[in-house]
Design a protein around this motif. Sequence first.
Motif, PDB file in Angstrom:
ATOM      1  N   ARG A 265      39.477  74.096  57.462  1.00 61.41           N
ATOM      2  CA  ARG A 265      38.467  73.175  57.969  1.00 61.41           C
ATOM      3  C   ARG A 265      37.105  73.857  57.996  1.00 61.41           C
ATOM      4  NH1 ARG A 265      40.961  73.664  63.630  1.00 61.41           N
ATOM      5  NH2 ARG A 265      39.572  75.085  64.777  1.00 61.41           N
ATOM      6  N   ARG A 266      36.065  73.067  58.055  1.00 60.48           N
ATOM      7  CA  ARG A 266      34.708  73.613  58.025  1.00 60.48           C
ATOM      8  C   ARG A 266      34.427  74.423  59.281  1.00 60.48           C
ATOM      9  NH1 ARG A 266      28.944  70.479  56.783  1.00 60.48           N
ATOM     10  NH2 ARG A 266      27.655  72.359  56.955  1.00 60.48           N
ATOM     11  N   HIS A 267      33.866  75.625  59.087  1.00 57.45           N
ATOM     12  CA  HIS A 267      33.515  76.499  60.199  1.00 57.45           C
ATOM     13  C   HIS A 267      32.007  76.747  60.312  1.00 57.45           C
ATOM     14  CE1 HIS A 267      37.422  78.046  61.796  1.00 57.45           C
ATOM     15  NE2 HIS A 267      37.841  77.552  60.648  1.00 57.45           N
ATOM     16  N   LEU A 268      31.291  76.700  59.212  1.00 52.88           N
ATOM     17  CA  LEU A 268      29.860  76.989  59.255  1.00 52.88           C
ATOM     18  C   LEU A 268      29.050  75.702  59.306  1.00 52.88           C
ATOM     19  CD1 LEU A 268      29.379  79.946  56.735  1.00 52.88           C
ATOM     20  CD2 LEU A 268      29.993  80.001  59.162  1.00 52.88           C
ATOM     21  N   PHE A 269      28.125  75.640  60.239  1.00 51.72           N
ATOM     22  CA  PHE A 269      27.211  74.515  60.377  1.00 51.72           C
ATOM     23  C   PHE A 269      25.814  75.079  60.626  1.00 51.72           C
ATOM     24  CE2 PHE A 269      31.334  72.921  61.585  1.00 51.72           C
ATOM     25  CZ  PHE A 269      31.392  71.650  61.011  1.00 51.72           C
ATOM     26  N   GLY A 270      24.861  74.620  59.848  1.00 48.78           N
ATOM     27  CA  GLY A 270      23.486  75.048  60.048  1.00 48.78           C
ATOM     28  C   GLY A 270      23.202  76.486  59.680  1.00 48.78           C
ATOM     29  N   LYS A 271      24.078  77.087  58.859  1.00 51.57           N
ATOM     30  CA  LYS A 271      23.856  78.471  58.421  1.00 51.57           C
ATOM     31  C   LYS A 271      23.197  78.462  57.043  1.00 51.57           C
ATOM     32  CE  LYS A 271      26.032  80.107  62.017  1.00 51.57           C
ATOM     33  NZ  LYS A 271      25.281  80.737  63.115  1.00 51.57           N
ATOM     34  N   PRO A 272      22.043  79.121  56.895  1.00 50.46           N
ATOM     35  CA  PRO A 272      21.378  79.142  55.586  1.00 50.46           C
ATOM     36  C   PRO A 272      22.077  80.074  54.606  1.00 50.46           C
ATOM     37  CG  PRO A 272      20.183  80.511  57.142  1.00 50.46           C
ATOM     38  CD  PRO A 272      21.292  79.840  57.922  1.00 50.46           C
ATOM     39  N   ALA A 273      21.819  79.836  53.334  1.00 51.02           N
ATOM     40  CA  ALA A 273      22.354  80.695  52.276  1.00 51.02           C
ATOM     41  C   ALA A 273      21.372  80.700  51.122  1.00 51.02           C
ATOM     42  CB  ALA A 273      23.722  80.198  51.802  1.00 51.02           C
ATOM     43  N   TYR A 274      21.086  81.882  50.596  1.00 55.17           N
ATOM     44  CA  TYR A 274      20.208  81.980  49.424  1.00 55.17           C
ATOM     45  C   TYR A 274      21.013  81.716  48.159  1.00 55.17           C
ATOM     46  CZ  TYR A 274      16.549  83.618  46.306  1.00 55.17           C
ATOM     47  OH  TYR A 274      15.602  83.687  45.326  1.00 55.17           O
ATOM     48  N   GLN A 275      22.083  82.398  47.971  1.00 60.63           N
ATOM     49  CA  GLN A 275      23.080  82.320  46.908  1.00 60.63           C
ATOM     50  C   GLN A 275      22.546  81.970  45.518  1.00 60.63           C
ATOM     51  OE1 GLN A 275      26.197  79.616  48.361  1.00 60.63           O
ATOM     52  NE2 GLN A 275      25.392  78.050  47.035  1.00 60.63           N
ATOM     53  N   TRP A 276      22.224  83.023  44.788  1.00 58.38           N
ATOM     54  CA  TRP A 276      21.877  82.947  43.376  1.00 58.38           C
ATOM     55  C   TRP A 276      20.715  81.978  43.116  1.00 58.38           C
ATOM     56  CZ3 TRP A 276      27.016  82.623  45.069  1.00 58.38           C
ATOM     57  CH2 TRP A 276      27.731  83.815  44.941  1.00 58.38           C
ATOM     58  N   GLY A 277      19.726  82.023  43.971  1.00 58.10           N
ATOM     59  CA  GLY A 277      18.532  81.218  43.758  1.00 58.10           C
ATOM     60  C   GLY A 277      18.529  79.900  44.488  1.00 58.10           C
ATOM     61  N   GLY A 278      19.690  79.431  44.964  1.00 61.22           N
ATOM     62  CA  GLY A 278      19.742  78.171  45.683  1.00 61.22           C
ATOM     63  C   GLY A 278      19.488  78.379  47.161  1.00 61.22           C
ATOM     64  N   LYS A 279      18.387  77.880  47.672  1.00 59.01           N
ATOM     65  CA  LYS A 279      18.019  78.096  49.072  1.00 59.01           C
ATOM     66  C   LYS A 279      18.591  76.971  49.932  1.00 59.01           C
ATOM     67  CE  LYS A 279      13.831  80.590  47.752  1.00 59.01           C
ATOM     68  NZ  LYS A 279      12.358  80.663  47.830  1.00 59.01           N
ATOM     69  N   LEU A 280      19.858  77.146  50.329  1.00 55.74           N
ATOM     70  CA  LEU A 280      20.531  76.133  51.136  1.00 55.74           C
ATOM     71  C   LEU A 280      20.201  76.330  52.606  1.00 55.74           C
ATOM     72  CD1 LEU A 280      24.084  76.188  49.490  1.00 55.74           C
ATOM     73  CD2 LEU A 280      22.109  74.803  48.854  1.00 55.74           C
ATOM     74  N   GLN A 281      19.990  75.241  53.319  1.00 57.83           N
ATOM     75  CA  GLN A 281      19.735  75.314  54.754  1.00 57.83           C
ATOM     76  C   GLN A 281      21.007  75.143  55.573  1.00 57.83           C
ATOM     77  OE1 GLN A 281      16.740  76.240  56.022  1.00 57.83           O
ATOM     78  NE2 GLN A 281      16.300  76.541  53.850  1.00 57.83           N
ATOM     79  N   ASP A 282      22.053  74.627  54.935  1.00 54.30           N
ATOM     80  CA  ASP A 282      23.295  74.353  55.656  1.00 54.30           C
ATOM     81  C   ASP A 282      24.468  74.584  54.704  1.00 54.30           C
ATOM     82  OD1 ASP A 282      25.220  73.501  57.436  1.00 54.30           O
ATOM     83  OD2 ASP A 282      24.763  71.372  57.221  1.00 54.30           O
ATOM     84  N   LYS A 283      24.999  75.795  54.703  1.00 53.27           N
ATOM     85  CA  LYS A 283      26.080  76.166  53.794  1.00 53.27           C
ATOM     86  C   LYS A 283      27.432  75.844  54.422  1.00 53.27           C
ATOM     87  CE  LYS A 283      28.527  78.330  50.619  1.00 53.27           C
ATOM     88  NZ  LYS A 283      28.713  77.792  49.264  1.00 53.27           N
ATOM     89  N   PRO A 284      28.202  74.888  53.868  1.00 51.22           N
ATOM     90  CA  PRO A 284      29.529  74.611  54.418  1.00 51.22           C
ATOM     91  C   PRO A 284      30.537  75.655  53.948  1.00 51.22           C
ATOM     92  CG  PRO A 284      29.077  73.144  52.576  1.00 51.22           C
ATOM     93  CD  PRO A 284      27.839  73.974  52.775  1.00 51.22           C
ATOM     94  N   HIS A 285      31.361  76.126  54.858  1.00 48.14           N
ATOM     95  CA  HIS A 285      32.372  77.115  54.500  1.00 48.14           C
ATOM     96  C   HIS A 285      33.518  77.038  55.490  1.00 48.14           C
ATOM     97  CE1 HIS A 285      33.450  80.480  51.926  1.00 48.14           C
ATOM     98  NE2 HIS A 285      33.865  81.150  52.980  1.00 48.14           N
ATOM     99  N   ALA A 286      34.740  77.251  54.980  1.00 50.81           N
ATOM    100  CA  ALA A 286      35.924  77.316  55.824  1.00 50.81           C
ATOM    101  C   ALA A 286      36.208  78.794  56.099  1.00 50.81           C
ATOM    102  CB  ALA A 286      37.089  76.614  55.141  1.00 50.81           C
ATOM    103  N   LEU A 287      37.454  79.226  56.059  1.00 50.74           N
ATOM    104  CA  LEU A 287      37.787  80.645  56.161  1.00 50.74           C
ATOM    105  C   LEU A 287      38.283  81.108  54.797  1.00 50.74           C
ATOM    106  CD1 LEU A 287      39.727  80.855  59.569  1.00 50.74           C
ATOM    107  CD2 LEU A 287      37.314  81.326  59.136  1.00 50.74           C
ATOM    108  N   GLY A 288      37.440  81.821  54.062  1.00 48.99           N
ATOM    109  CA  GLY A 288      37.810  82.284  52.739  1.00 48.99           C
ATOM    110  C   GLY A 288      37.691  81.236  51.659  1.00 48.99           C
ATOM    111  N   PHE A 289      37.329  80.010  52.014  1.00 50.96           N
ATOM    112  CA  PHE A 289      37.150  78.915  51.057  1.00 50.96           C
ATOM    113  C   PHE A 289      35.790  78.268  51.270  1.00 50.96           C
ATOM    114  CE2 PHE A 289      41.770  79.091  51.409  1.00 50.96           C
ATOM    115  CZ  PHE A 289      42.217  78.811  50.119  1.00 50.96           C
ATOM    116  N   ASP A 290      35.156  77.842  50.162  1.00 50.95           N
ATOM    117  CA  ASP A 290      34.072  76.885  50.290  1.00 50.95           C
ATOM    118  C   ASP A 290      34.684  75.542  50.638  1.00 50.95           C
ATOM    119  OD1 ASP A 290      31.742  78.348  49.821  1.00 50.95           O
ATOM    120  OD2 ASP A 290      32.027  78.275  47.660  1.00 50.95           O
ATOM    121  N   ILE A 291      33.874  74.649  51.159  1.00 55.80           N
ATOM    122  CA  ILE A 291      34.401  73.340  51.528  1.00 55.80           C
ATOM    123  C   ILE A 291      33.373  72.269  51.200  1.00 55.80           C
ATOM    124  CG2 ILE A 291      33.590  73.424  53.926  1.00 55.80           C
ATOM    125  CD1 ILE A 291      36.399  72.157  54.620  1.00 55.80           C
ATOM    126  N   ALA A 292      33.853  71.171  50.633  1.00 55.44           N
ATOM    127  CA  ALA A 292      32.962  70.068  50.276  1.00 55.44           C
ATOM    128  C   ALA A 292      32.560  69.318  51.529  1.00 55.44           C
ATOM    129  CB  ALA A 292      33.658  69.127  49.289  1.00 55.44           C
TER     130      ALA A 292
END
Length: 353
Positions: free
Chosen positions: A266-293
């Motif tokens: 399930r989604r664990h990250l809310f409101g956490k920014p991520a730069y990630q390879w040029g993409g400046k995300l303001q809210d990166k969704p992530h579970a535990l060890g998985f990305d999440i849609a």
Amino acid sequence: MGKLDVHFLSLIENGSIQSASYLIARNGKVAAWKSMGKLDGTADRGDLQPDSIRKLASITKTFTTVALMKLVEDGKLYLDQPVCTIIEELNNPTHQDITLYHLLTHTSGILPVGGYFNEPYPNPWWGTNGMEDWIRKVLQGPLYYRPGEAYNYSSAGFLLLGEIIQRVSGVPFESFVIENIIEPLQLDRTFFDVPESLHGQVCVVDQWDVNLLKPQEDYAKLPPRSDSGLYSTLHDMWKFGQMLLNGGAWNSERILGRRTVELMTRRHLFGKPAYQWGGKLQDKPHALGFDIAADHMTSFETQGTFQLEGAGRSALFVDPTEQMVVVFFVPSVSSWVPLSVLGTKQIIWSSLM
């Protein structure tokens, strides 16, 4: 010929990718399983097959996550546990607040993967003397972010998780994964070291891939292969994904408890920014060890689909709503061919009835 085949053949013909293979399963049954293109980018060894072996790269991290969660289930670890209670090198003012949870969610702030910030000349972290004293090397310098502050994709963090698994379990990381995941699931074509007799069935794109098949001289001196060390096939990866979709079980084998899988996916990250390879995300969704849609206007996957890609050339998606597992390999000499991943997702999910 289906739209997906036309899509892949077009990418092969224009030289974007070397080949492609995919497996789509719904409701526990394989619905499509196919391959096309060349097996080897360095020699003429025939075509990629549906059961060809391919390096998983970062999809290995999903096995590491499952292995760690097994130790959590056994009461030997807890997610908020400071890493410094297990690895002494982190027992200092800079690193002492980093927890297992931070490593699993890429929010520890330690060394990101090379090129993460689009730096033009990323340096290998191991420097002189190879991997000797590797833990201190990945911890050198300041943190990129304070623990928990931002998403910062770190393969080094998953190397530390592998080290934790082997220290707590008392066996090498690779042995723990084989004994607790690969063998119970009967993943007969999933390996850390592909047997030489099967090297001819491994998909490679360049000489680097070929060289990776050669066994290292002394694994005891190297970090655990917990970030990107596994090789596997579409069918084996489907079984792994189906196990998670089933709530931790495959046939009569239970790998994890249902509540553990729910927590992990399930989604664990809310409101956490991520730069990630040029993409400046303001809210990166992530579970535990998985990305999440997440609910995003450009996401084709169902909200809640958990997934991970490997070096832009392989992908695993598990969609609980559609009861679907999708695995595909899109080998290429390029590190990232957007249409080979994004276009593929669009075709698959938009075709659901």
